[in-house]
Design a protein around this motif. Structure first.
Motif, PDB file in Angstrom:
ATOM      1  N   SER A  25       0.841  -1.190   0.000  1.00  0.00           N
ATOM      2  CA  SER A  25       0.000   0.000   0.000  1.00  0.00           C
ATOM      3  C   SER A  25       0.880   1.244   0.000  1.00  0.00           C
ATOM      4  O   SER A  25       0.657   2.197  -0.740  1.00  0.00           O
ATOM      5  N   ALA A  26       1.916   1.204   0.815  1.00  0.00           N
ATOM      6  CA  ALA A  26       2.795   2.366   0.948  1.00  0.00           C
ATOM      7  C   ALA A  26       3.601   2.603  -0.333  1.00  0.00           C
ATOM      8  O   ALA A  26       3.667   3.714  -0.842  1.00  0.00           O
ATOM      9  N   GLY A  30       3.750   7.071  -5.548  1.00  0.00           N
ATOM     10  CA  GLY A  30       4.311   8.054  -4.630  1.00  0.00           C
ATOM     11  C   GLY A  30       5.819   7.896  -4.499  1.00  0.00           C
ATOM     12  O   GLY A  30       6.553   8.887  -4.408  1.00  0.00           O
ATOM     13  N   TYR A 108      -5.315   8.781  -9.076  1.00  0.00           N
ATOM     14  CA  TYR A 108      -4.267   7.758  -9.073  1.00  0.00           C
ATOM     15  C   TYR A 108      -4.521   6.749 -10.196  1.00  0.00           C
ATOM     16  O   TYR A 108      -3.607   6.281 -10.861  1.00  0.00           O
ATOM     17  N   PHE A 225       1.634  10.853   2.074  1.00  0.00           N
ATOM     18  CA  PHE A 225       1.160  10.189   0.862  1.00  0.00           C
ATOM     19  C   PHE A 225       1.876   8.857   0.688  1.00  0.00           C
ATOM     20  O   PHE A 225       1.262   7.813   0.471  1.00  0.00           O
ATOM     21  N   SER A 226       3.194   8.897   0.821  1.00  0.00           N
ATOM     22  CA  SER A 226       3.967   7.701   0.537  1.00  0.00           C
ATOM     23  C   SER A 226       3.729   6.596   1.570  1.00  0.00           C
ATOM     24  O   SER A 226       3.697   5.418   1.220  1.00  0.00           O
ATOM     25  N   SER A 228       1.005   6.095   3.076  1.00  0.00           N
ATOM     26  CA  SER A 228      -0.449   5.810   3.060  1.00  0.00           C
ATOM     27  C   SER A 228      -1.106   6.197   4.387  1.00  0.00           C
ATOM     28  O   SER A 228      -1.973   5.472   4.891  1.00  0.00           O
TER      29      SER A 228
HETATM   30  N1  PHE Z   1       1.241   5.265  -0.622  1.00  0.00           N
HETATM   31  C1  PHE Z   1       0.782   5.249  -1.962  1.00  0.00           C
HETATM   32  C2  PHE Z   1       1.905   5.672  -2.887  1.00  0.00           C
HETATM   33  O1  PHE Z   1       2.941   6.054  -2.446  1.00  0.00           O
HETATM   34  C3  PHE Z   1      -0.443   6.088  -2.178  1.00  0.00           C
HETATM   35  C4  PHE Z   1      -1.501   5.939  -1.128  1.00  0.00           C
HETATM   36  C5  PHE Z   1      -1.869   7.030  -0.371  1.00  0.00           C
HETATM   37  C6  PHE Z   1      -2.073   4.692  -0.914  1.00  0.00           C
HETATM   38  C7  PHE Z   1      -2.804   6.895   0.634  1.00  0.00           C
HETATM   39  C8  PHE Z   1      -3.034   4.543   0.113  1.00  0.00           C
HETATM   40  C9  PHE Z   1      -3.376   5.643   0.884  1.00  0.00           C
HETATM   41  O2  PHE Z   1       1.772   5.663  -4.067  1.00  0.00           O
END
Ligand code: PHE
Length: 458
Positions: A25-26, A30, A108, A225-226, A228
């Motif tokens: 997920s992370a 991003g 996204y 963001f990265s 999550s």
């Molecule tokens: N972490 C993911 C990325 O870096 C984006 C994301 C944000 C996923 C929030 C879930 C929640 O691309």
């Protein structure tokens, strides 16, 4: 009763499965698209340094907070706040998270659609910079954009339909190691190319004079963001976690994996950008500004790959965009799981119906964006750069002052018997109650100009 509800909602099969899913997920666009270009346009090493501080000092404590709220309540973000307090206001924090998730997923999906379309273009066509620019203009506009967004959303929904362990866990267990493998091979290749050294130096040598309020604000937004964080993705993933697991340890692995992969992506993209210079492809516009991240990834990099040789270009191109697509998929899964679990828990809808309805609804927003990609920047700014730290602040406040750290520590003790005598127990509450929320609040106020306004008053 809680027990039956937990098992019918689904659970992770293993600790490794959970860590890979959360790291999946992370790790996403991003890390590989947003991070390196943020670094490049924000003073290289200085941004990297502030970003690392944000990840470890704010991101990690908030991640532990989200996971503990999720596991304690066995609920989606809205239900979790309902379960921990009778005050009607707090579930709004969860709603805000669900809304951010929906809006982030909508743009996204569009960007992920571009990356996926490039896998095919790389296989079938060998183009120069001119034609990559043309191709990008074509793929990022209208019908073609819509088709690839639809394919990507279809893939995401089909994995979510499989449920927690058979869908999400199985897919990420396969995708994550492949992703790391491809990344390392590509860094190895790029490192020995002429011009790579300048890129490494730009990336790793911090120029402290570049540190400014906007840089810190961007770095904080990028960290949320990265990792999550701030929208309840990890409350949801935490709700499928068994009491046997050690949450701080798992969160440490996830943070390290995410930061590690962002760092590796920088090691690939920064030298690649400077190699582009040495191959005669400029990464700066005529006015001397660095090109937009989208142009760097979707025009300059493919052109660079192909300037090596036709075969190398194709192998590089296909691997790189496959890598980006896989990273994006493990993130879109988690973005869709948040609103899906909300509808399943709160409205008693079956997983299949929930995932299809919500995936379909978000796809409609994506299709609108497909026809006007200038919306991406605005949505990204409101819901990621501002929205996620705001969510993170509210989560810290809720945990620290409503649910209380004592209750959270009691939850964390499951799976972490040595908690009582740990440094974690001494330090984490300070970060959650004071340091993280104050740092977030200060940065948010600074960004909307309130800090300088207040300073003027005195
Ligand atoms: N972490 C993911 C990325 O870096 C984006 C994301 C944000 C996923 C929030 C879930 C929640 O691309």
């Amino acid at each position: 009763m809680a027990q039956t509800e937990t098992s019918s909602r689904g659970n992770w099969n293993s600790k490794v499965g959970f860590i890979l899913a959360a790291a999946g997920s992370a790790v996403g666009l991003g890390n590989i698209w947003r991070f390196p270009t943020e670094v490049a346009s924000n003073g290289g090493g200085a941004f990297l340094l502030i970003y690392l501080i944000c990840c470890f000092a704010i991101g990690f404590p908030v991640m532990v907070a989200e996971l503990s709220i999720g596991r304690k309540t066995d609920r989606n973000p809205v239900g979790a706040f309902k379960a921990l307090s009778s005050n009607k206001f707090y579930p709004l924090i969860g709603f805000w998270g669900v809304l951010c998730g929906v809006m982030i997923l909508s743009f996204y999906t569009v960007v992920a659609g571009w990356t996926f379309s490039y896998v095919f273009e790389e296989i079938f066509f060998f183009m120069g910079l001119e034609s990559w620019a043309n191709y990008f203009a074509e793929v990022s506009n209208g019908v073609k954009n819509g088709i690839f967004s639809t394919i990507f959303m279809g893939a995401t929904v089909s994995i979510i339909l499989g449920g927690v362990s058979d869908g999400i866990e199985r897919a990420t267990k396969f995708l994550m190691p492949v992703l790391i493998g491809i990344l390392i091979i590509m860094i190895g290749y790029v490192s020995f190319q002429p011009g790579a050294g300048t890129g490494f130096a730009e990336y790793l040598k911090p120029d402290f004079s570049q540190i400014s309020a906007p840089l810190i604000f961007s770095a904080m937004g990028q960290a949320f963001f990265s990792l999550s964080l701030g929208m309840g993705a990890l409350i949801t993933y935490g709700s499928y976690l068994s009491k046997k697991e050690n949450i701080p340890e798992a969160a440490a692995y996830v943070t390290l994996a995410d930061v590690g992969i962002a760092f590796l992506a920088g090691l690939l993209i920064m030298p690649a950008m400077y190699m582009a210079e040495s191959f005669g492809v400029s990464i700066f516009s005529e006015s001397g500004e660095l090109l937009a991240s989208t142009d760097l990834i979707f025009q300059v990099l493919p052109a660079l790959f192909h300037s090596l040789s036709t075969t190398a270009g194709m192998i590089f191109g296909v691997s790189f965009f496959l890598l980006l697509s896989m990273a994006a998929l493990t993130s879109t899964i988690s973005l869709l799981e948040v609103p899906t679990s909300y509808v399943i828990d709160e409205y008693n809808v079956k997983r299949k119906k929930a995932a299809m309805m919500i995936g379909g609804g978000i796809l409609i927003i994506s299709l609108i964006i497909s026809f006007d990609i200038s919306l991406i920047g605005t949505i990204d700014f409101i819901f990621s750069t501002v929205g996620l730290p705001l969510g993170g602040f509210l989560i810290c406040y809720f945990l620290g002052y409503v649910w209380t750290v004592e209750n959270a520590l009691e939850e964390l003790e499951h799976g972490y018997p040595a908690l009582d005598s740990s440094i974690f127990k001494a330090v984490w509450p300070i970060f959650i109650k004071f340091l993280a929320p104050l740092a977030i609040l200060y940065n948010l106020l600074e960004a909307i100009g309130l800090v300088s306004y207040i300073e003027q008053l005195f």
